[in-house]
Scaffold this motif. Structure first.
Motif, PDB file in Angstrom:
ATOM      1  N   ALA A 121       0.832  -1.207   0.000  1.00 10.47           N
ATOM      2  CA  ALA A 121       0.000   0.000   0.000  1.00 10.47           C
ATOM      3  C   ALA A 121       0.866   1.256   0.000  1.00 10.47           C
ATOM      4  O   ALA A 121       0.608   2.213  -0.753  1.00 10.47           O
ATOM      5  CB  ALA A 121      -0.928  -0.011   1.211  1.00 10.47           C
ATOM      6  N   GLN A 122       1.894   1.266   0.839  1.00 12.10           N
ATOM      7  CA  GLN A 122       2.730   2.464   0.943  1.00 12.10           C
ATOM      8  C   GLN A 122       3.591   2.653  -0.302  1.00 12.10           C
ATOM      9  O   GLN A 122       3.823   3.788  -0.729  1.00 12.10           O
ATOM     10  CB  GLN A 122       3.570   2.384   2.220  1.00 12.10           C
ATOM     11  CG  GLN A 122       2.707   2.520   3.474  1.00 12.10           C
ATOM     12  CD  GLN A 122       3.494   2.376   4.764  1.00 12.10           C
ATOM     13  OE1 GLN A 122       4.540   1.736   4.810  1.00 12.10           O
ATOM     14  NE2 GLN A 122       2.985   2.977   5.837  1.00 12.10           N
ATOM     15  N   GLN A 123       4.041   1.556  -0.901  1.00 12.89           N
ATOM     16  CA  GLN A 123       4.821   1.657  -2.130  1.00 12.89           C
ATOM     17  C   GLN A 123       3.945   2.162  -3.281  1.00 12.89           C
ATOM     18  O   GLN A 123       4.345   3.034  -4.054  1.00 12.89           O
ATOM     19  CB  GLN A 123       5.413   0.295  -2.485  1.00 12.89           C
ATOM     20  CG  GLN A 123       6.196   0.272  -3.796  1.00 12.89           C
ATOM     21  CD  GLN A 123       7.473   1.106  -3.733  1.00 12.89           C
ATOM     22  OE1 GLN A 123       8.161   1.109  -2.722  1.00 12.89           O
ATOM     23  NE2 GLN A 123       7.787   1.812  -4.820  1.00 12.89           N
ATOM     24  N   TYR A 124       2.750   1.627  -3.395  1.00 12.87           N
ATOM     25  CA  TYR A 124       1.862   1.984  -4.503  1.00 12.87           C
ATOM     26  C   TYR A 124       1.399   3.436  -4.420  1.00 12.87           C
ATOM     27  O   TYR A 124       1.397   4.164  -5.419  1.00 12.87           O
ATOM     28  CB  TYR A 124       0.653   1.045  -4.511  1.00 12.87           C
ATOM     29  CG  TYR A 124      -0.400   1.393  -5.531  1.00 12.87           C
ATOM     30  CD1 TYR A 124      -0.164   1.231  -6.894  1.00 12.87           C
ATOM     31  CD2 TYR A 124      -1.646   1.884  -5.134  1.00 12.87           C
ATOM     32  CE1 TYR A 124      -1.134   1.546  -7.840  1.00 12.87           C
ATOM     33  CE2 TYR A 124      -2.625   2.203  -6.065  1.00 12.87           C
ATOM     34  CZ  TYR A 124      -2.364   2.034  -7.416  1.00 12.87           C
ATOM     35  OH  TYR A 124      -3.320   2.363  -8.348  1.00 12.87           O
ATOM     36  N   THR A 125       1.019   3.865  -3.226  1.00 15.59           N
ATOM     37  CA  THR A 125       0.464   5.217  -3.073  1.00 15.59           C
ATOM     38  C   THR A 125       1.531   6.279  -2.868  1.00 15.59           C
ATOM     39  O   THR A 125       1.280   7.465  -3.090  1.00 15.59           O
ATOM     40  CB  THR A 125      -0.495   5.261  -1.868  1.00 15.59           C
ATOM     41  OG1 THR A 125       0.254   4.981  -0.660  1.00 15.59           O
ATOM     42  CG2 THR A 125      -1.633   4.266  -2.006  1.00 15.59           C
ATOM     43  N   ALA A 290      -2.984  -6.086 -10.329  1.00 18.23           N
ATOM     44  CA  ALA A 290      -1.782  -6.008 -11.165  1.00 18.23           C
ATOM     45  C   ALA A 290      -1.097  -4.655 -11.019  1.00 18.23           C
ATOM     46  O   ALA A 290       0.140  -4.564 -11.035  1.00 18.23           O
ATOM     47  CB  ALA A 290      -2.155  -6.262 -12.627  1.00 18.23           C
ATOM     48  N   GLU A 291      -1.877  -3.592 -10.845  1.00 16.95           N
ATOM     49  CA  GLU A 291      -1.314  -2.239 -10.717  1.00 16.95           C
ATOM     50  C   GLU A 291      -0.497  -2.096  -9.430  1.00 16.95           C
ATOM     51  O   GLU A 291       0.617  -1.549  -9.444  1.00 16.95           O
ATOM     52  CB  GLU A 291      -2.438  -1.205 -10.745  1.00 16.95           C
ATOM     53  CG  GLU A 291      -3.172  -1.083 -12.067  1.00 16.95           C
ATOM     54  CD  GLU A 291      -4.162  -2.220 -12.303  1.00 16.95           C
ATOM     55  OE1 GLU A 291      -4.552  -2.434 -13.469  1.00 16.95           O
ATOM     56  OE2 GLU A 291      -4.548  -2.911 -11.319  1.00 16.95           O
ATOM     57  N   ILE A 292      -1.051  -2.578  -8.335  1.00 19.57           N
ATOM     58  CA  ILE A 292      -0.333  -2.469  -7.060  1.00 19.57           C
ATOM     59  C   ILE A 292       0.918  -3.347  -7.080  1.00 19.57           C
ATOM     60  O   ILE A 292       2.004  -2.927  -6.648  1.00 19.57           O
ATOM     61  CB  ILE A 292      -1.273  -2.823  -5.886  1.00 19.57           C
ATOM     62  CG1 ILE A 292      -2.356  -1.748  -5.744  1.00 19.57           C
ATOM     63  CG2 ILE A 292      -0.481  -2.964  -4.582  1.00 19.57           C
ATOM     64  CD1 ILE A 292      -3.446  -2.081  -4.733  1.00 19.57           C
ATOM     65  N   ALA A 293       0.769  -4.566  -7.596  1.00 19.31           N
ATOM     66  CA  ALA A 293       1.939  -5.455  -7.700  1.00 19.31           C
ATOM     67  C   ALA A 293       3.005  -4.854  -8.618  1.00 19.31           C
ATOM     68  O   ALA A 293       4.208  -4.957  -8.341  1.00 19.31           O
ATOM     69  CB  ALA A 293       1.495  -6.817  -8.228  1.00 19.31           C
ATOM     70  N   GLY A 294       2.568  -4.198  -9.693  1.00 21.04           N
ATOM     71  CA  GLY A 294       3.516  -3.571 -10.609  1.00 21.04           C
ATOM     72  C   GLY A 294       4.327  -2.479  -9.952  1.00 21.04           C
ATOM     73  O   GLY A 294       5.543  -2.351 -10.187  1.00 21.04           O
ATOM     74  N   ALA A 295       3.680  -1.699  -9.111  1.00 17.81           N
ATOM     75  CA  ALA A 295       4.390  -0.630  -8.395  1.00 17.81           C
ATOM     76  C   ALA A 295       5.410  -1.208  -7.425  1.00 17.81           C
ATOM     77  O   ALA A 295       6.500  -0.652  -7.223  1.00 17.81           O
ATOM     78  CB  ALA A 295       3.387   0.255  -7.660  1.00 17.81           C
ATOM     79  N   PHE A 296       5.072  -2.350  -6.830  1.00 24.15           N
ATOM     80  CA  PHE A 296       5.988  -3.009  -5.889  1.00 24.15           C
ATOM     81  C   PHE A 296       7.204  -3.542  -6.631  1.00 24.15           C
ATOM     82  O   PHE A 296       8.338  -3.447  -6.148  1.00 24.15           O
ATOM     83  CB  PHE A 296       5.235  -4.126  -5.164  1.00 24.15           C
ATOM     84  CG  PHE A 296       5.956  -4.695  -3.976  1.00 24.15           C
ATOM     85  CD1 PHE A 296       6.376  -3.887  -2.928  1.00 24.15           C
ATOM     86  CD2 PHE A 296       6.203  -6.052  -3.889  1.00 24.15           C
ATOM     87  CE1 PHE A 296       7.028  -4.422  -1.818  1.00 24.15           C
ATOM     88  CE2 PHE A 296       6.852  -6.602  -2.789  1.00 24.15           C
ATOM     89  CZ  PHE A 296       7.267  -5.779  -1.755  1.00 24.15           C
ATOM     90  N   ASN A 299       9.935  -0.851  -7.743  1.00 18.42           N
ATOM     91  CA  ASN A 299      10.883  -0.234  -6.807  1.00 18.42           C
ATOM     92  C   ASN A 299      12.287  -0.823  -6.953  1.00 18.42           C
ATOM     93  O   ASN A 299      13.246  -0.314  -6.363  1.00 18.42           O
ATOM     94  CB  ASN A 299      10.385  -0.332  -5.355  1.00 18.42           C
ATOM     95  CG  ASN A 299      10.436  -1.735  -4.776  1.00 18.42           C
ATOM     96  OD1 ASN A 299      11.000  -2.661  -5.347  1.00 18.42           O
ATOM     97  ND2 ASN A 299       9.829  -1.914  -3.618  1.00 18.42           N
ATOM     98  N   GLY A 300      12.390  -1.911  -7.737  1.00 20.78           N
ATOM     99  CA  GLY A 300      13.709  -2.470  -8.035  1.00 20.78           C
ATOM    100  C   GLY A 300      14.269  -3.384  -6.977  1.00 20.78           C
ATOM    101  O   GLY A 300      15.364  -3.935  -7.137  1.00 20.78           O
ATOM    102  N   VAL A 301      13.523  -3.586  -5.877  1.00 24.41           N
ATOM    103  CA  VAL A 301      14.000  -4.446  -4.786  1.00 24.41           C
ATOM    104  C   VAL A 301      13.262  -5.776  -4.854  1.00 24.41           C
ATOM    105  O   VAL A 301      12.029  -5.822  -4.807  1.00 24.41           O
ATOM    106  CB  VAL A 301      13.768  -3.782  -3.414  1.00 24.41           C
ATOM    107  CG1 VAL A 301      14.224  -4.707  -2.294  1.00 24.41           C
ATOM    108  CG2 VAL A 301      14.513  -2.443  -3.351  1.00 24.41           C
ATOM    109  N   GLU A 302      14.011  -6.867  -4.969  1.00 26.77           N
ATOM    110  CA  GLU A 302      13.404  -8.193  -5.049  1.00 26.77           C
ATOM    111  C   GLU A 302      12.661  -8.516  -3.759  1.00 26.77           C
ATOM    112  O   GLU A 302      13.127  -8.215  -2.661  1.00 26.77           O
ATOM    113  CB  GLU A 302      14.494  -9.241  -5.284  1.00 26.77           C
ATOM    114  CG  GLU A 302      13.971 -10.669  -5.309  1.00 26.77           C
ATOM    115  CD  GLU A 302      15.105 -11.688  -5.324  1.00 26.77           C
ATOM    116  OE1 GLU A 302      14.840 -12.838  -5.701  1.00 26.77           O
ATOM    117  OE2 GLU A 302      16.243 -11.326  -4.967  1.00 26.77           O
TER     118      GLU A 302
END
Length: 446
Positions: A121-125, A290-296, A299-302
């Motif tokens: 949630a915090q990564q996406y928003t 898919a949108e929220i997962a895409g934002a996660f 971020n480039g961190v596995e």
């Protein structure tokens, strides 16, 4: 050779942290085996389990044991190797959810799932602040203690980025059964909270709520609440997280997920699940868009979880779904839960101390009060009923709610009509004894 109960207890006191409390701490039950809805102690006494919502399809179900053993004998490894089980299981879960919830992250506990949901949630928003409900509990990690009023009020207190909305309790809350639209009224408290947060220059990342608050006292949301809250939260740039760790997988009977009780028009942005998934095996999950997962991902961190989604866990999870379908456990929850609620409401008409009976499926609460008008919690009486059910009837029940005045029922899904009738008969006898003997348990007669 097995240890004597006294030896086990002495070793536990010496070796295990004392904050890890046992059920019935004054006289713990030592359980050595279980089957279905029954627990057996070291002397062979059989207890009826009304607490075990983790052992969803029943303790030690032979089909689950067989599936686990077969996969364990073949392969168990971490989730970075390609394997059928994790994708097959994700596909089965996807079939139970709205189409937009189509990306899955497997973890090992409800706490892990909720912690990951918070990160998503915090990564996406790109916002930090979270709205939670009063009395909420979402897990034992530090991140989750911070968003659990049930815990943080006993510890360091409320963080600046956490905001607490009123629990939408129509029995004893600010808007009750007599209100013309309690769902809208409670949702408006969240809207007001959002406006207050924005005035401080802060931004909402998520509204985080159990679909049916359990620690809050087996609360059923009023109709329309979640849809309106989601509307307000999304307008503020946040997402709606539904915590289904306790209530998912058909416990409500009529639906697979408790959030579905709010109607077809409502869909969360993130759903967390846990306890019942593995029937006692550590298995949990986060489902999102898919949108929220895409934002996660962006971020480039596995994200890597050593055991999350391993072949054995997923084999067990798949078999839980198979058993639920084969034994019609959702149907059983609906039928038995309705019968249990009906019997308890009959009991309510006979005992003034029962202030409210609420629930859906096999998620049921009885709120005990000393005064129906004032709704004064009968905390000591509730504890006394639990104690007597255990000692006299070999029935395991526990309490919940802000004042521990709610007797809660979340048994394995194989709980039967006969089990329900037995429990209600025993509660009737205990409450009748209370009235006959004029005991005033709230005034130290316990």
């Amino acid at each position: 050779m097995a240890l004597r109960k006294e030896e086990t207890l002495a070793m536990r006191k010496r070796l295990i942290g004392q904050s890890c409390r046992l059920f019935y701490s004054d006289d713990p039950v030592k359980i050595v085996r279980a089957r279905g809805q029954y627990l057996f102690d070291e002397n062979g006494k059989r207890y009826l389990d009304c607490i075990g919502n983790v052992h969803h399809v029943g303790h030690c179900h032979p089909d689950i044991t067989k599936a686990a053993t077969a996969q364990m004998d073949l392969l168990n490894t971490n989730s970075r190797f390609l394997h059928d089980n994790v994708v097959t299981y994700a596909d089965r879960l996807a079939a139970t959810l709205p189409k937009k919830l189509c990306v899955f992250y497997f973890v090992n506990s409800g706490s892990e799932a909720n912690d990951l949901a918070l990160r998503l949630a915090q990564q996406y928003t790109q916002h930090e602040d979270v709205i939670v409900l009063d009395h909420a509990y979402h897990g034992h990690l530090m991140s989750l203690i911070d968003i659990s009023p049930y815990k943080f009020r006993k510890l360091a207190g409320q963080k600046e980025w956490v905001h607490v909305a009123p629990l939408p309790d129509t029995y004893r809350g600010m808007y009750r059964e007599t209100h013309p639209d309690p769902g809208q009224a409670y949702a408006d408290t969240v809207k007001d909270l959002i406006e207050g947060v924005q005035k401080k220059g802060r931004k909402i990342s998520a509204f985080f709520a159990e679909s049916l608050p359990s620690v809050g006292g087996q609360i059923i949301f009023p109709q329309g609440y979640s849809s309106k809250v989601a509307e307000y939260v999304r307008s503020a740039g946040g997402v709606y997280v539904a915590d289904e760790v306790q209530t998912g997988f058909g416990r409500v009977g009529s639906h697979f997920w408790a959030f579905e009780l709010q109607g077809e028009g409502f869909c969360p942005d993130i759903v967390t699940m846990g306890k019942p998934m593995g029937n006692g095996h550590p298995l949990a999950c986060v489902a999102t868009t898919a949108e929220i997962a895409g934002a996660f991902t962006a971020n480039g961190v596995e994200y890597f979880n050593t055991f999350g989604g391993n072949p054995v866990s997923c084999a067990i999870g798949l078999e839980v779904l198979n058993v639920m379908e084969k034994e019609d456990l959702r149907g059983n929850a609906k039928r038995v839960g309705a019968h249990l609620k009906d019997l308890l409401r009959q009991l309510q008409s006979q005992h003034q101390i029962i202030g409210d009976v609420r629930g859906v499926g096999l998620f049921v609460g009885i709120e005990l009060v000393t005064d129906r008008e004032q709704k004064t919690p009968a905390t000591k009486t509730a504890a006394w009923v639990v104690k007597r059910l255990k000692e006299e009837d070999l029935i395991c029940v526990s309490t919940d709610g802000p004042w521990e005045s709610v007797l809660k029922f979340k048994p394995p899904m194989c709980f039967s009509v006969e089990d329900a009738e037995l429990v209600v008969r025993c509660i009737h006898r205990i409450l009748s004894d209370l009235e006959t003997n004029g005991l005033k348990l709230e005034k130290e007669d316990i």
